[in-house]
Design a protein around this motif. Structure first.
Motif, PDB file in Angstrom:
ATOM      1  N   PHE A 126      33.898 -54.883 -80.386  1.00 47.96           N
ATOM      2  CA  PHE A 126      33.909 -54.290 -78.940  1.00 47.96           C
ATOM      3  C   PHE A 126      33.504 -55.229 -77.866  1.00 47.96           C
ATOM      4  N   LEU A 127      32.149 -55.520 -78.410  1.00 47.11           N
ATOM      5  CA  LEU A 127      31.695 -56.498 -77.122  1.00 47.11           C
ATOM      6  C   LEU A 127      32.417 -57.916 -77.214  1.00 47.11           C
ATOM      7  N   MET A 128      32.825 -58.269 -78.180  1.00 47.89           N
ATOM      8  CA  MET A 128      33.848 -59.675 -78.024  1.00 47.89           C
ATOM      9  C   MET A 128      34.985 -59.230 -77.207  1.00 47.89           C
ATOM     10  N   LEU A 142      30.956 -56.132 -59.915  1.00 48.76           N
ATOM     11  CA  LEU A 142      30.331 -55.142 -60.480  1.00 48.76           C
ATOM     12  C   LEU A 142      28.741 -55.421 -60.088  1.00 48.76           C
ATOM     13  N   PRO A 143      27.999 -54.463 -59.855  1.00 48.33           N
ATOM     14  CA  PRO A 143      26.510 -54.594 -59.598  1.00 48.33           C
ATOM     15  C   PRO A 143      25.809 -55.011 -60.943  1.00 48.33           C
ATOM     16  N   PHE A 144      24.898 -55.917 -60.719  1.00 48.60           N
ATOM     17  CA  PHE A 144      24.473 -56.618 -61.750  1.00 48.60           C
ATOM     18  C   PHE A 144      23.406 -55.478 -62.697  1.00 48.60           C
ATOM     19  N   GLN A 145      23.003 -54.442 -62.235  1.00 46.89           N
ATOM     20  CA  GLN A 145      22.347 -53.500 -63.254  1.00 46.89           C
ATOM     21  C   GLN A 145      23.196 -52.715 -64.070  1.00 46.89           C
ATOM     22  N   ILE A 150      25.323 -52.304 -69.623  1.00 46.53           N
ATOM     23  CA  ILE A 150      26.372 -52.329 -70.558  1.00 46.53           C
ATOM     24  C   ILE A 150      25.779 -52.959 -71.681  1.00 46.53           C
ATOM     25  N   PHE A 151      25.356 -54.437 -71.340  1.00 50.83           N
ATOM     26  CA  PHE A 151      25.048 -55.416 -72.494  1.00 50.83           C
ATOM     27  C   PHE A 151      23.465 -54.694 -73.311  1.00 50.83           C
ATOM     28  N   VAL A 153      23.176 -51.353 -73.867  1.00 50.31           N
ATOM     29  CA  VAL A 153      23.577 -50.583 -74.653  1.00 50.31           C
ATOM     30  C   VAL A 153      24.186 -51.062 -75.910  1.00 50.31           C
ATOM     31  N   LEU A 154      25.032 -51.995 -75.605  1.00 47.33           N
ATOM     32  CA  LEU A 154      25.862 -52.680 -76.850  1.00 47.33           C
ATOM     33  C   LEU A 154      24.884 -53.444 -77.812  1.00 47.33           C
ATOM     34  N   PHE A 155      23.904 -54.178 -77.122  1.00 50.70           N
ATOM     35  CA  PHE A 155      22.811 -54.659 -77.935  1.00 50.70           C
ATOM     36  C   PHE A 155      22.128 -53.848 -78.708  1.00 50.70           C
ATOM     37  N   ILE A 156      21.626 -52.468 -78.252  1.00 47.93           N
ATOM     38  CA  ILE A 156      21.074 -51.582 -79.045  1.00 47.93           C
ATOM     39  C   ILE A 156      22.035 -50.985 -80.274  1.00 47.93           C
ATOM     40  N   LEU A 157      23.174 -50.697 -79.881  1.00 47.06           N
ATOM     41  CA  LEU A 157      23.871 -50.337 -81.048  1.00 47.06           C
ATOM     42  C   LEU A 157      24.065 -51.305 -81.969  1.00 47.06           C
TER      43      LEU A 157
END
Length: 168
Positions: A126-128, A142-145, A150-151, A153-157
Protein backbone atom coordinates in the motif's frame (compact mmCIF):
# COMPACT_ATOMS: atom_id res chain seq x y z
CA UNK A 1 16.07 -18.11 -16.52
CA UNK A 2 13.75 -15.23 -15.80
CA UNK A 3 10.67 -15.31 -13.64
CA UNK A 4 8.51 -15.00 -16.74
CA UNK A 5 10.20 -18.04 -18.31
CA UNK A 6 9.69 -20.02 -15.12
CA UNK A 7 6.00 -19.14 -15.05
CA UNK A 8 5.68 -20.04 -18.71
CA UNK A 9 7.25 -23.47 -18.13
CA UNK A 10 5.01 -24.12 -15.15
CA UNK A 11 2.00 -23.08 -17.25
CA UNK A 12 3.01 -25.48 -20.00
CA UNK A 13 3.51 -28.39 -17.54
CA UNK A 14 1.20 -27.74 -14.58
CA UNK A 15 1.10 -31.35 -13.30
CA UNK A 16 3.48 -30.91 -10.36
CA UNK A 17 1.92 -27.59 -9.38
CA UNK A 18 -1.59 -29.04 -9.45
CA UNK A 19 -0.45 -32.05 -7.40
CA UNK A 20 1.24 -29.76 -4.86
CA UNK A 21 -1.83 -27.57 -4.45
CA UNK A 22 -4.19 -30.54 -4.34
CA UNK A 23 -2.29 -32.65 -1.79
CA UNK A 24 -2.08 -29.92 0.86
CA UNK A 25 -5.86 -29.39 1.35
CA UNK A 26 -6.37 -33.16 1.13
CA UNK A 27 -3.77 -33.61 3.89
CA UNK A 28 -5.59 -30.97 5.98
CA UNK A 29 -8.90 -32.80 5.49
CA UNK A 30 -7.37 -36.17 6.41
CA UNK A 31 -5.67 -34.64 9.46
CA UNK A 32 -9.00 -33.11 10.46
CA UNK A 33 -10.66 -36.53 10.38
CA UNK A 34 -7.85 -38.37 12.12
CA UNK A 35 -7.21 -35.74 14.77
CA UNK A 36 -10.80 -34.67 15.38
CA UNK A 37 -10.84 -32.54 18.52
CA UNK A 38 -7.08 -32.99 19.02
CA UNK A 39 -5.84 -30.29 16.64
CA UNK A 40 -4.33 -28.29 19.50
CA UNK A 41 -2.19 -31.24 20.64
CA UNK A 42 1.42 -31.83 19.72
CA UNK A 43 1.65 -33.82 16.51
CA UNK A 44 -1.40 -32.25 14.86
CA UNK A 45 -0.62 -28.61 15.55
CA UNK A 46 2.83 -28.99 14.00
CA UNK A 47 1.36 -30.73 10.96
CA UNK A 48 -1.11 -27.87 10.61
CA UNK A 49 1.73 -25.35 10.93
CA UNK A 50 3.65 -27.07 8.15
CA UNK A 51 0.57 -27.16 5.91
CA UNK A 52 -0.15 -23.48 6.55
CA UNK A 53 3.41 -22.51 5.69
CA UNK A 54 3.39 -24.71 2.57
CA UNK A 55 0.37 -22.83 1.20
CA UNK A 56 1.07 -19.40 2.68
CA UNK A 57 4.46 -18.80 1.11
CA UNK A 58 3.21 -19.35 -2.47
CA UNK A 59 -0.09 -17.66 -1.60
CA UNK A 60 1.60 -14.54 -0.26
CA UNK A 61 3.94 -14.48 -3.25
CA UNK A 62 0.94 -14.77 -5.55
CA UNK A 63 -0.91 -11.93 -3.79
CA UNK A 64 2.20 -9.74 -4.04
CA UNK A 65 2.58 -10.68 -7.71
CA UNK A 66 -1.05 -9.81 -8.40
CA UNK A 67 -0.80 -6.49 -6.58
CA UNK A 68 2.33 -5.63 -8.53
CA UNK A 69 0.84 -6.82 -11.81
CA UNK A 70 -2.47 -5.00 -11.51
CA UNK A 71 -1.50 -1.84 -9.62
CA UNK A 72 1.98 -1.08 -10.91
CA UNK A 73 2.06 -2.73 -14.34
CA UNK A 74 -1.63 -2.06 -15.02
CA UNK A 75 -1.99 -5.61 -16.34
CA UNK A 76 -5.02 -6.97 -18.11
CA UNK A 77 -7.28 -9.19 -16.00
CA UNK A 78 -7.89 -11.42 -19.00
CA UNK A 79 -4.15 -12.22 -19.12
CA UNK A 80 -4.14 -13.59 -15.55
CA UNK A 81 -2.36 -16.93 -15.21
CA UNK A 82 -4.74 -19.21 -13.33
CA UNK A 83 -1.99 -21.57 -12.14
CA UNK A 84 0.36 -18.93 -10.79
CA UNK A 85 -1.91 -16.05 -9.80
CA UNK A 86 -5.22 -17.52 -8.69
CA UNK A 87 -4.68 -21.15 -7.64
CA UNK A 88 -2.19 -20.44 -4.79
CA UNK A 89 -4.50 -17.85 -3.24
CA UNK A 90 -7.58 -20.07 -3.44
CA UNK A 91 -5.73 -23.08 -2.03
CA UNK A 92 -4.26 -20.96 0.76
CA UNK A 93 -7.68 -19.69 1.81
CA UNK A 94 -9.32 -23.13 1.51
CA UNK A 95 -6.56 -24.84 3.50
CA UNK A 96 -6.66 -22.25 6.29
CA UNK A 97 -10.46 -22.58 6.40
CA UNK A 98 -10.23 -26.38 6.64
CA UNK A 99 -7.62 -26.19 9.41
CA UNK A 100 -9.61 -23.54 11.27
CA UNK A 101 -12.58 -25.89 11.48
CA UNK A 102 -10.54 -28.31 13.61
CA UNK A 103 -8.30 -26.03 15.66
CA UNK A 104 -8.03 -22.37 16.61
CA UNK A 105 -5.37 -20.70 14.51
CA UNK A 106 -4.00 -19.00 17.61
CA UNK A 107 -2.86 -22.43 18.86
CA UNK A 108 -0.85 -23.17 15.70
CA UNK A 109 2.88 -22.51 16.21
CA UNK A 110 4.13 -19.71 14.00
CA UNK A 111 0.72 -18.59 12.73
CA UNK A 112 1.14 -15.21 14.42
CA UNK A 113 4.40 -14.77 12.51
CA UNK A 114 2.88 -15.61 9.13
CA UNK A 115 -0.08 -13.31 9.79
CA UNK A 116 2.41 -10.58 10.73
CA UNK A 117 4.15 -11.21 7.42
CA UNK A 118 0.84 -10.86 5.57
CA UNK A 119 0.12 -7.61 7.40
CA UNK A 120 3.59 -6.20 6.74
CA UNK A 121 3.42 -7.16 3.06
CA UNK A 122 0.06 -5.47 2.51
CA UNK A 123 1.12 -2.33 4.40
CA UNK A 124 4.32 -2.12 2.36
CA UNK A 125 2.50 -2.69 -0.93
CA UNK A 126 0.00 0.00 0.00
CA UNK A 127 2.86 2.36 0.81
CA UNK A 128 4.51 1.63 -2.52
CA UNK A 129 1.23 2.17 -4.38
CA UNK A 130 0.64 5.41 -2.49
CA UNK A 131 4.12 6.67 -3.32
CA UNK A 132 3.56 5.85 -6.98
CA UNK A 133 0.22 7.63 -7.09
CA UNK A 134 1.30 10.76 -5.20
CA UNK A 135 3.18 13.03 -7.53
CA UNK A 136 5.36 15.98 -6.60
CA UNK A 137 2.48 18.32 -7.50
CA UNK A 138 0.36 16.76 -4.79
CA UNK A 139 3.09 17.40 -2.24
CA UNK A 140 2.90 21.11 -2.92
CA UNK A 141 -0.86 21.23 -2.27
CA UNK A 142 -0.95 18.83 0.68
CA UNK A 143 0.00 20.36 4.05
CA UNK A 144 3.21 18.88 5.35
CA UNK A 145 1.70 17.72 8.67
CA UNK A 146 -0.87 15.58 6.78
CA UNK A 147 1.85 14.01 4.66
CA UNK A 148 3.94 13.38 7.76
CA UNK A 149 0.91 11.87 9.52
CA UNK A 150 0.24 9.50 6.62
CA UNK A 151 3.82 8.25 6.62
CA UNK A 152 3.88 7.87 10.42
CA UNK A 153 0.68 5.79 10.37
CA UNK A 154 2.02 3.59 7.57
CA UNK A 155 5.32 3.18 9.36
CA UNK A 156 3.54 2.19 12.58
CA UNK A 157 1.47 -0.38 10.68
CA UNK A 158 4.58 -1.83 9.08
CA UNK A 159 6.39 -1.81 12.43
CA UNK A 160 3.52 -3.64 14.17
CA UNK A 161 3.45 -6.21 11.39
CA UNK A 162 7.20 -6.66 11.57
CA UNK A 163 7.14 -7.09 15.36
CA UNK A 164 4.45 -9.74 15.04
CA UNK A 165 6.58 -11.48 12.42
CA UNK A 166 9.85 -11.54 14.38
CA UNK A 167 8.57 -11.51 17.98
CA UNK A 168 8.69 -14.58 20.20
Amino acid sequence: MTLQQLFQRIGENPGFLLFYFLIIPVAAIVAGFLGKGEGHLSPWKYLYAILIYLVSVPGIFSVALNIYFFLFQRGDVMQTDVYMQILPIVVMLVTIFIIRRNVSLALIPGFDKISGLWFMLFATMFLMWLLEKIHIVVFSYLPFQYLLGIFVVLFILIYIGWRRFVAK
